[in-house]
Design an enzyme around this catalytic site. Sequence first.
Site, PDB file in Angstrom:
ATOM      1  CG  HIS A   1      -7.762  -0.173   2.507  1.00  0.00           C
ATOM      2  ND1 HIS A   1      -8.515  -0.933   3.378  1.00  0.00           N
ATOM      3  CD2 HIS A   1      -6.704  -0.941   2.169  1.00  0.00           C
ATOM      4  CE1 HIS A   1      -7.918  -2.092   3.565  1.00  0.00           C
ATOM      5  NE2 HIS A   1      -6.818  -2.129   2.841  1.00  0.00           N
TER       6      HIS A   1
ATOM      7  CG  HIS B   1      -2.046  -1.035   1.128  1.00  0.00           C
ATOM      8  ND1 HIS B   1      -2.575  -1.492  -0.054  1.00  0.00           N
ATOM      9  CD2 HIS B   1      -2.731  -1.701   2.114  1.00  0.00           C
ATOM     10  CE1 HIS B   1      -3.529  -2.383   0.200  1.00  0.00           C
ATOM     11  NE2 HIS B   1      -3.627  -2.540   1.501  1.00  0.00           N
TER      12      HIS B   1
ATOM     13  CD  GLU C   1      -8.364  -3.226  -0.334  1.00  0.00           C
ATOM     14  OE1 GLU C   1      -7.181  -2.936  -0.537  1.00  0.00           O
ATOM     15  OE2 GLU C   1      -8.679  -4.168   0.420  1.00  0.00           O
TER      16      GLU C   1
HETATM   17  C1  GLA Z   1      -5.293  -5.062   2.064  1.00  0.00           C
HETATM   18  C2  GLA Z   1      -4.416  -6.239   2.089  1.00  0.00           C
HETATM   19  C3  GLA Z   1      -4.567  -6.915   3.378  1.00  0.00           C
HETATM   20  C4  GLA Z   1      -4.274  -5.966   4.518  1.00  0.00           C
HETATM   21  C5  GLA Z   1      -5.154  -4.797   4.456  1.00  0.00           C
HETATM   22  C6  GLA Z   1      -4.811  -3.757   5.492  1.00  0.00           C
HETATM   23  O1  GLA Z   1      -6.604  -5.390   1.900  1.00  0.00           O
HETATM   24  O2  GLA Z   1      -4.632  -7.127   1.016  1.00  0.00           O
HETATM   25  O3  GLA Z   1      -3.740  -8.031   3.404  1.00  0.00           O
HETATM   26  O4  GLA Z   1      -2.984  -5.523   4.418  1.00  0.00           O
HETATM   27  O5  GLA Z   1      -5.058  -4.222   3.182  1.00  0.00           O
HETATM   28  O6  GLA Z   1      -4.810  -4.255   6.768  1.00  0.00           O
END
Ligand code: GLA
Length: 346
Positions: free
Chosen positions: A176, A106, A310
């Site tokens: 997110h 991220h 997402e």
């Molecule tokens: C995304 C990732 C997860 C986790 C979340 C945040 O969805 O795929 O594995 O890292 O973000 O907690």
Amino acid sequence: MSVQVKEFGKTADGRTVSVYRITNVNGAYVDVLDYGCTLQSICVPDQDGNLVDVCLGYDTVAEYEANDGYLGAFIGRHANRIKEGKFTLNGVDYTLAVNNGPNHLHGGLKGFDKVVWDTSVASDRLLFSYTSPDGEEGYPGTLVLSVIYSFDDNNALTLTYDAVCNKDTVINLTNHCYFNLNGAGTGTVLDQKLQVFADQFTENDADCLPTGKIKDVEGTPFDFRIPKLIGADIKEENQDLINGSGYDHNFVLRGEGMRDACVLSSDKTGIVCTTATTQPGIQIYSANFMTERKGKGGATYNMRDAICLETQHFPDAIHNENFPSAVLKKGEEYHQETKYTFTVSK
Ligand code: GLA
């Protein structure tokens, strides 16, 4: 349509954070922070016309800074994981910040979720801008970003992302938001229904990194082609579910261009959220790593108390040639759009 702004608080290093409220003719509204272009609240009518906040968030900047999980945040430069935080582009090796075991997640240690964005207001929309300097978190090129959030009288929230870079780079932008259509802080989402317009998903290893294999959903817990409770199969003895500690997978969306990606619905409130996007994939994440914490208004949030939808390019596309490319060429215009429309089922 109206937009109100007020101070939300200050970051630990003294930056002022504002909250922008876009209210539509129905009285429905979204609250957005300039810190990380974060969706802090989404208040939409239920089947009886009462407003329900369907988005998890916090009341203070300090909680956004202290907690993990990227609640409601805008994510970049690259959503999800890049293996070992390394890639080669045009024969040059790049090393990114590593913040998830051995991998980059991220956008790294200081992703776009931690930036206080320049913001301007135009009737029903917020325009956020930020220039990410060459080398930020290890990424090549100066990336100029323009992000627009709008909310209309049909209770549709549209997120538009535009970017251009002065060098070849990689990019994968998403939001997110943690949705709970029974209302943020009311407990689990396992009783809510999900339909995903995908026949395939990308397989992950135990670190949640794609193996490169694309699997058919048919006959697996990942088959959401017909609406199904999120909790229906989540506890099955299935290696993919075990690797993700639940759903934390990229679904390969059918078709291209702006089209429906998924529909989430709650029988309790009657609220339906339809997600449409231009992006090739969607990470369906059932908040498996959501440790117990305090949320808005003193609510308690726990594992599986929300679902993230997402929309994205596939994770780690730079290492998987069979995935749609996440490379953005110098001077080329990146554009993606995602629309969450809230309706009621009766
Ligand atoms: C995304 C990732 C997860 C986790 C979340 C945040 O969805 O795929 O594995 O890292 O973000 O907690």
